[in-house]
Design an enzyme around this catalytic site. Structure first.
Site, mmCIF file in Angstrom:
data_model
loop_
_atom_site.group_PDB
_atom_site.id
_atom_site.type_symbol
_atom_site.label_atom_id
_atom_site.label_comp_id
_atom_site.label_asym_id
_atom_site.label_seq_id
_atom_site.Cartn_x
_atom_site.Cartn_y
_atom_site.Cartn_z
ATOM 1 N N CYS A 130 0.799 -1.227 0.000
ATOM 2 C CA CYS A 130 0.000 0.000 0.000
ATOM 3 C C CYS A 130 0.831 1.276 0.000
ATOM 4 C CB CYS A 130 -0.950 -0.004 1.201
ATOM 5 S SG CYS A 130 -2.049 -1.429 1.193
ATOM 6 N N LYS A 195 -8.465 0.111 10.472
ATOM 7 C CA LYS A 195 -8.477 -0.926 9.443
ATOM 8 C C LYS A 195 -7.560 -2.057 9.891
ATOM 9 C CE LYS A 195 -7.494 -1.934 4.628
ATOM 10 N NZ LYS A 195 -7.146 -1.410 3.290
ATOM 11 N N LYS A 248 -13.133 -1.129 9.690
ATOM 12 C CA LYS A 248 -13.110 -2.126 8.626
ATOM 13 C C LYS A 248 -12.255 -3.304 9.026
ATOM 14 C CE LYS A 248 -11.389 -2.692 4.003
ATOM 15 N NZ LYS A 248 -10.599 -2.140 2.941
HETATM 16 C C1 PBG Z 1 -6.714 -1.379 0.018
HETATM 17 C C2 PBG Z 1 -8.088 -1.866 0.253
HETATM 18 C C3 PBG Z 1 -8.464 -3.176 0.543
HETATM 19 C C4 PBG Z 1 -9.846 -3.181 0.675
HETATM 20 C C5 PBG Z 1 -10.284 -1.890 0.446
HETATM 21 N N1 PBG Z 1 -9.174 -1.093 0.214
HETATM 22 C C6 PBG Z 1 -7.686 -4.410 0.592
HETATM 23 C C7 PBG Z 1 -6.552 -4.579 1.479
HETATM 24 O O1 PBG Z 1 -6.255 -3.781 2.367
HETATM 25 O O2 PBG Z 1 -5.878 -5.583 1.266
HETATM 26 C C8 PBG Z 1 -10.679 -4.387 1.003
HETATM 27 C C9 PBG Z 1 -12.108 -4.299 0.665
HETATM 28 C C10 PBG Z 1 -12.830 -5.589 0.689
HETATM 29 O O3 PBG Z 1 -12.302 -6.653 1.095
HETATM 30 O O4 PBG Z 1 -14.001 -5.583 0.313
HETATM 31 N N2 PBG Z 1 -6.655 -0.445 -0.990
#
Ligand code: PBG
Length: 322
Positions: A130, A195, A248
């Site tokens: 990321c 998150k 999340k």
């Molecule tokens: C990263 C991001 C993720 C999700 C949303 N933004 C994936 C991660 O962090 O690996 C996951 C969303 C989902 O699982 O529905 N840009």
């Protein structure tokens, strides 16, 4: 006063009575639909790991956005799947990048729809992390500028809200500063504040082709057993200028959402992530449960825990029923 004077069943007797004393309701206005955008024309490709979810080319994503706007869903959040990836994720802030094109097209044809963009580098980097790498580590401070520029390019393309999901420290402040410096002081920030490093993102990583090449995201996303730390993360993002805070995933983290509701007076969002959605769909396909009812129950639990806004792949299906 207990039984037999008190009888809890009295108010559960009919649907009318149940409706009158119902404490929470899902509304279309609460919903945000995630959309995946790919290069090309005329593409509406089903994602195998997410039944009912597609990747759309720009022309098709406009159609899909129109369909959900007509159903009364006020907002969509865009995820881009670029055709080119590199170490620095250059596609992320390309003015003609996939999200920027989709954003302009949707805003042009649907001016009253709220377009949110996911701000992250993982879909654009060849290593799938990321942020920018320094060896095998994600370099926090070096990533901030890339993220801030990405947010500005989304604002320039017409996004009303940018949503950083990278979990770098200081990114909300960096994005706020860069937005303001470029005249986008009215673009809001929805921070993926708490998150967690979750296995429930599995289907999304297939959909967005964003699985890390090596290692995992535990060096920057939160450790699932931690509860107090989530409040610190959220407080920091607020202090840095976040307008909306997000938790999340949702369902395995409802305690975090309830804590946040008690602690903060800003709008709260929760993301019912891909794994939460797909496991209900998969169990429904097998006939193991009623997927529609299970989905509604999962979504109302998120509302009951304290979310104002819910990001869900089921937004359109639900809005159709409401
Ligand atoms: C990263 C991001 C993720 C999700 C949303 N933004 C994936 C991660 O962090 O690996 C996951 C969303 C989902 O699982 O529905 N840009």
């Amino acid at each position: 006063m207990g039984f037999p004077v008190t009888r809890m069943r009295r108010l559960r007797r009919t649907e009318t009575l149940r409706g009158m004393v119902r404490e929470h309701r899902l509304a279309r206005e609460d919903l945000i639909l995630p959309l995946f955008v790919v290069e090309g024309v005329g593409i509406r490709a089903p994602i195998a790991s997410m039944p009912g979810v597609h990747r759309h080319s720009v022309d098709q994503v406009v159609q899909e956005a129109k369909r959900v706007a007509d159903l009364g869903v006020p907002a969509v959040i865009l995820f881009g799947i670029p055709s080119h990836k590199d170490a620095r994720g250059t596609g992320a802030d390309d003015p003609d990048g996939i999200v920027q094109k989709a954003c302009r097209a949707i805003v042009d044809s649907l001016p009253s729809l709220c377009v949110i963009t996911d701000v992250c580098l993982c879909e654009y980097t060849d290593h799938g992390h990321c942020g920018l790498l320094d060896g095998e580590e994600v370099d926090n401070d070096a990533s901030l500028e890339r993220l801030a520029r990405t947010a500005v390019s989304h604002a320039r393309a017409g996004a009303s809200i940018v949503a950083p999901s990278d979990m770098m420290d200081g990114r909300v402040a960096a994005i706020r500063r860069e937005l303001d410096a470029n005249g986008y002081q009215d673009v809001a920030i929805l921070a993926y504040a708490a998150k967690y490093a979750s296995a429930f993102y599995g289907p999304f990583r297939e959909a967005a082709e964003s699985t890390p090449e090596f290692g995992d995201r535990r060096g920057y996303q939160m450790d699932p057993p931690n509860r107090r730390e989530a409040l610190r993360e959220m407080r920091l993002d607020l202090e840095e200028g976040a307008d909306i805070l997000m938790v999340k995933p949702a369902m395995a983290y409802l305690d975090i959402l309830a804590d946040a509701r008690r602690t903060f007076d800003v709008p709260l969002a929760a993301y019912q992530v891909s794994g939460e959605y797909s496991m209900i769909k998969a169990a429904g396909e097998r006939g193991w449960l009623d997927a529609d009812r299970a989905m509604e129950e999962a979504l109302i639990s998120i509302k009951r825990a304290g979310a104002d806004l819910i990001l869900t792949y089921a937004a359109a299906d639900l809005a159709e029923k409401l």
